[in-house]
Enzyme design. Structure first.
Site, PDB file in Angstrom:
ATOM      1  N   GLU A 171       1.539  -0.021  -4.772  1.00 53.65           N
ATOM      2  CA  GLU A 171       0.451   0.888  -5.119  1.00 53.65           C
ATOM      3  C   GLU A 171       1.075   2.245  -5.441  1.00 53.65           C
ATOM      4  O   GLU A 171       1.512   2.967  -4.550  1.00 53.65           O
ATOM      5  CB  GLU A 171      -0.553   1.026  -3.985  1.00 53.65           C
ATOM      6  CG  GLU A 171      -1.735   1.909  -4.387  1.00 53.65           C
ATOM      7  CD  GLU A 171      -2.474   2.530  -3.218  1.00 53.65           C
ATOM      8  OE1 GLU A 171      -3.642   2.923  -3.405  1.00 53.65           O
ATOM      9  OE2 GLU A 171      -1.889   2.641  -2.114  1.00 53.65           O
ATOM     10  N   ASP A 211       0.829  -1.201   0.000  1.00 58.60           N
ATOM     11  CA  ASP A 211       0.000   0.000   0.000  1.00 58.60           C
ATOM     12  C   ASP A 211       0.872   1.262   0.000  1.00 58.60           C
ATOM     13  O   ASP A 211       1.986   1.259   0.537  1.00 58.60           O
ATOM     14  CB  ASP A 211      -0.888  -0.024   1.254  1.00 58.60           C
ATOM     15  CG  ASP A 211      -1.892   1.096   1.294  1.00 58.60           C
ATOM     16  OD1 ASP A 211      -2.785   1.115   0.432  1.00 58.60           O
ATOM     17  OD2 ASP A 211      -1.793   1.950   2.200  1.00 58.60           O
TER      18      ASP A 211
END
Length: 621
Positions: free
Chosen positions: A372, A343
Site C-alpha cells: 500500500e 498495509d
C-alpha cells in the site's frame, strides 16, 4: 514517559491461541506459585516446517525471567545458533539451524539449577496444498472487509475473552461478518467474475473500539475469534482454490493494537517507537524519497504513530524484523495463500521491507506481494517499485504497488467532470515503472469514498470508469458492494457498510437478482460481463497501446501474440463519429469485431460511430 503511558491502555488479559505453545503439561499450578520450575507460557511460531529453503527459524519465547535459564536442545539435526535476551528478561530469542532436521517433535529444556521445564516443539512436513501461485493481469481482486460482508456464524459475533462486542447499530462496532460468511459466498464471487479474494486483516484485534477493521493486530498468529479460527481460514483458502480462485492476505508490519501482549510486557525499549509525548505520523510518504527532506520530517513520517491506540513498531530491531518476516511465511505455508497486501508500506523501515520481500520470494518465487503506497503520483510510487533508478541508492525488491495515481485520475475524470485526458496523462508516466502491468489498480477501496457516490450516482459515468479499470494495464481490484452500486462515503464506518442480505433478517438480499433494484442489476450485469470475459481473454494479459484522446473519446488496444482488443470510451455528452485511419497500426486491416458488452458486431470500415457516454470493448476479427 508519563504522557506516553497515558496513550498505552492495557486492557487485555493474555489469551493463548491454539497455535501458541503452552507449557501447562510441564508446569503445575503449585510449581508456578512456588517457582519450582521456569515458567514458559508462549512460544512463537508455535510450529514450523522442515525442508524450508531458509534453513533457520527464530523462536520468541515468553515466560518469567527466562534469561536466567539454561536452554538446551539435544536432537539430531537441530542446532542452536544463538540464544538472545534483550532488555526484558522474560523473553528469549532462540535461533535454530534446522537445515538437517526432519519432520517430528523435539524437546527444548529450560533449566534453572535442578528445576527444569520441557516443551515439545514440532517441525511439520511441508504443506502440499501450498500453491503460492501469485497474481498477474488476468486476475481481479475482490476486496472484502469480513466484519461487514456476511455473517456466516452468528454464534461467534461476540467473545467473552475479547473486548468489543457485536453491535450492528454502531458504525464503528463489530457487526458479525466472518470467515464462514466469506466461504459461503465464494460461488457468488466466482460467478461475478473476480478471480481473487482479498480480506482486510482477520487476525485478532482485541481493542475496546473500532476493532472491526482489523488493522490493530494483537496476535500475529491467531484469527480473531469473532471472525472464526485459523482452521476456518485455511478451509476458506482451500475452497477458493477448488474454484480456481486465489487468496490475498492483508498484513500490517507498521503498527499493532495496544492490546497486544508486547504492550503489557515489551521485549525491549526499542521494540516500538517511543516519544516523550504522543506523536502522530505526518503521513507524508513523499519525505522518504525527497532528497531535500529534513531528518525531522522523515522521522515523524516513519516513527510517528498512526493513532494513540496503534503503537508504532520499530523494524530496525533485528529480532522484531525476523519475527514479522517469519509470521508472513508461517501464514503462506500454513494456509496456502497466493499473495500478501502489505498495509502502510512506506511507513516501515524501507531496507527491512525490501529484505522481507526477498525473504518471501526466496521461499516462494511466484508469490505476489503488493505494497500500500498511498502517494500522489507515479514519481513517488516508482521509488518503491523494482526497476527504478533511485538516486539515494535505495534498492527496492517490491514488484507491485497500489496505483493511487490511477485512482486519482479516475476520480478527476468522472467525479469532478474533468477530461478523459486525465487517465491518458496518468498512463503516460508508466515509463517510471519497470512493469506497470503489475500495479494494483482500483476506483474505490476500504479507505476512500465509494466510487458510485463519488461519481454523483451517475450510472453512465460509473460504467465508463469501470470499463477503463477492467481493460487498462494493471491488476484490478473492486471493493465488495461496488457491483451493486453501494455509494456511501465520508466516515469509514459508513462507507464500510454491511452488504444487504449478508445477515439473517435483512430487508433484502442483494446477492440475488430479485433483491437488487433495476439500476443495480443493470450495473451488476455490466461489470459481470466484463469480468467473465476477462477470464478467457489473452489480450488482457498483454501490452497496452493508446492514442491521445479527442473530443472526449479515448481509445486503446490490449494485445498479445494471440489476439487484440480495441477499447473505445466516449466520455462526450454527444455521439461521436471519427475516422479509423489513425488506429491502422493496431487494426492491421481489420474492419469489424464483436463488442463483448452487447455481443453485437461492430463495423468500422473507414470510420466508427459511438453513442454518447458509451464504451465499446471490441474483439478484433
Amino acid at each position: 514517559m508519563k504522557s506516553f503511558r497515558n496513550y498505552i491502555v492495557i486492557f487485555v488479559t493474555l489469551i493463548f491461541a491454539s497455535n501458541s505453545i503452552l507449557a501447562s503439561d510441564a508446569i503445575t499450578t503449585n510449581s508456578l506459585k512456588k517457582g519450582k520450575a521456569p515458567v514458559v507460557d508462549l512460544v512463537e511460531p508455535a510450529f514450523w516446517w522442515a525442508d524450508m529453503t531458509t534453513p533457520t527459524v527464530m523462536l520468541m519465547v515468553h515466560g518469567v525471567d527466562l534469561a536466567s535459564t539454561d536452554i538446551s536442545i539435544d536432537t539430531e539435526g537441530v542446532k542452536i545458533n544463538e540464544i538472545k535476551s534483550l532488555d526484558n528478561a522474560n523473553y528469549v530469542f532462540i535461533d535454530l539451524d534446522i537445515s538437517k532436521a526432519k519432520p517430528g517433535t523435539f524437546p527444548i529444556t529450560f533449566a534453572r539449577g535442578k528445576k527444569k521445564t520441557v516443551i515439545n516443539y514440532e517441525l511439520k512436513a511441508r504443506n502440499k496444498e501450498t500453491k503460492a501461485q501469485g497474481l498477474d493481469q488476468s486476475d481481479v481482486m475482490y476486496l472484502i472487509m469480513p466484519d461487514r460482508f456476511v455473517n456466516g456464524n452468528s454464534e461467534n459475533d461476540s467473545n467473552d475473552q475479547l473486548a468489543q462486542k457485536a453491535d450492528r447499530s454502531d458504525r464503528g462496532g463489530r457487526h458479525g461478518g466472518d470467515i464462514a460468511g466469506v466461504t459461503s459466498k465464494l460461488d457468488y464471487i466466482n460467478d461475478l467474475g473476480a478471480t481473487t479474494v482479498w480480506l482486510t486483516p482477520f487476525l485478532e484485534n482485541n481493542q475496546p473500539g473500532w476493532s472491526y477493521h482489523g488493522y490493530a493486530i494483537t496476535d500475529f498468529y491467531k484469527a480473531d475469534a469473532r471472525h472464526g479460527s485459523n482452521e476456518e481460514y485455511h478451509n476458506m483458502v482451500s475452497e477458493a482454490h477448488k474454484r480456481d480462485m486465489k487468496v490475498v492476505m492483508d498484513l500490517v508490519f507498521n503498527h499493532i493494537g495496544n492490546g497486544h501482549l508486547w504492550m503489557k510486557d515489551l521485549p525491549s525499549q526499542d521494540w516500538i517507537h517511543q516519544w516523550k509525548e504522543f506523536t502522530r505520523s505526518n503521513f507524508k510518504g513523499e519525505t522518504i524519497s525527497d532528497p531535500n527532506a529534513s531528518d525531522y520530517d522523515r522521522k515523524i513520517m516513519q516513527e510517528g504513530w498512526f493513532d494513540g491506540h496503534m503503537p508504532d513498531l520499530n523494524q530496525g530491531n533485528p529480532y522484531l524484523a525476523k519475527y514479522l518476516m517469519q509470521a508472513s511465511i508461517w501464514w503462506i505455508e500454513y494456509a496456502g495463500i497466493d499473495g500478501i497486501r502489505m498495509d502502510t508500506y512506506p511507513y516501515n523501515k524501507k531496507e527491512m521491507m525490501s529484505e522481507w520481500v526477498s525473504y518471501v520470494l526466496n521461499e516462494y518465487p511466484d508469490f505476489y506481494i503488493v505494497g500500500e503506497t498511498w502517494l500522489p503520483g507515479a514519481t513517488w510510487e516508482s521509488y518503491w517499485k523494482t526497476g527504478g533508478n533511485n538516486r539515494d541508492g535505495f534498492k527496492t525488491t517490491l514488484k507491485s504497488v497500489s496505483d493511487f495515481p490511477v485512482w486519482d485520475a479516475l476520480n478527476r475524470t468522472w467525479r469532478d467532470h474533468w477530461s478523459v485526458m486525465e487517465v491518458y496523462k496518468t498512463l503516460t508516466e508508466d515509463f517510471l515503472y519497470d512493469n506497470a502491468g503489475q500495479n494494483k489498480i482500483f476506483m474505490d477501496n476500504h479507505d476512500v469514498d465509494r466510487a458510485f457516490g463519488s461519481f454523483k450516482k451517475d450510472l453512465p459515468n460509473m460504467k465508463l470508469a469501470t470499463t477503463f479499470l477492467l481493460t487498462t494495464r494493471g491488476i484490478p481490484q473492486i471493493f465488495y458492494g461496488t457491483e451493486i452500486l453501494m455509494s456511501k462515503g465520508g466516515d469509514h464506518g459508513d462507507l464500510r457498510e454491511d452488504f444487504p442480505g449478508g445477515w439473517e433478517g435483512d430487508k433484502r438480499d442483494a446477492f440475488t437478482a430479485e433483491g437488487r433494484t433495476d439500476d443495480e442489476n443493470d450495473y451488476f450485469n455490466y461489470i459481470r460481463t466484463i469480468l467473465q470475459w476477462r477470464k478467457t481473454s489473452d489480450a488482457i494479459t498483454g501490452k497496452l497501446k493508446h492514442w491521445v484522446p479527442f473530443n472526449e473519446v479515448y481509445a486503446y488496444v490490449r494485445y498479445s501474440d494471440k489476439e487484440s482488443v480495441l477499447v473505445v470510451i466516449n466520455n462526450n455528452l454527444e455521439d461521436q463519429t471519427f475516422k479509423m485511419d489513425r488506429f491502422a497500426e493496431a487494426l492491421e486491416g481489420k474492419t469489424s469485431g464483436k463488442d463483448i458488452l452487447t455481443g453485437k458486431a461492430v463495423s468500422f470500415d473507414g470510420e466508427m460511430s459511438i453513442p454518447a457516454k458509451t464504451a465499446y470493448i471490441i474483439e478484433l476479427k
